[in-house]
Design a protein around this motif. Sequence first.
Motif, short mmCIF file in Angstrom:
data_model
loop_
_atom_site.label_atom_id
_atom_site.label_comp_id
_atom_site.label_asym_id
_atom_site.label_seq_id
_atom_site.Cartn_x
_atom_site.Cartn_y
_atom_site.Cartn_z
N LEU A 1 0.83 -1.21 0.00
CA LEU A 1 0.00 0.00 0.00
C LEU A 1 0.86 1.25 0.00
O LEU A 1 0.48 2.27 -0.57
N ARG A 2 2.04 1.18 0.59
CA ARG A 2 2.95 2.35 0.59
C ARG A 2 3.47 2.66 -0.80
O ARG A 2 3.89 3.78 -1.08
N ASP A 3 3.45 1.67 -1.68
CA ASP A 3 3.96 1.86 -3.04
C ASP A 3 2.91 2.35 -4.02
O ASP A 3 3.22 2.55 -5.20
N LEU A 4 1.68 2.57 -3.55
CA LEU A 4 0.63 3.09 -4.43
C LEU A 4 0.95 4.53 -4.82
O LEU A 4 1.68 5.23 -4.11
N PRO A 5 0.39 5.01 -5.94
CA PRO A 5 0.62 6.40 -6.34
C PRO A 5 0.21 7.38 -5.23
O PRO A 5 -0.67 7.09 -4.42
#
Length: 118
Positions: free
Chosen positions: A8-12
């Motif tokens: 989730l931290r890597d989402l835009p």
Amino acid sequence: MSALREALRDLPDAVFADVLESDDAYLLVLDLPGVTSDTIDVRVEGGRLVIEGQRSKDVPREFRFVEEDRSVFLDAELPLPPNATGQGAEGTVRKGVLELRLPKATAAPSTTVPIDED
């Protein structure tokens, strides 16, 4: 569930996400402004949640884009928590907020096995 939190931290940057947990399910809430049920596809494949969506924009005919900085194209694969299942999963999108309810896998109810005597 730490793998899901990392993903989730890597989402835009334009996408905000929350994960909630109850005794029987997980609730994933994603803010996806402009996304509708017609512009999003969600599926579970091999222990991963695949989300593909895009913002729909209505541009008046007499206008054209000079600059476009509000695009939301989401193509994400998120690992499911180990005890989550896609069976019976439900999703809704309302005003750009996607809510996905992912049931937890439950053990079969216990049952007594009859034993006959010879």
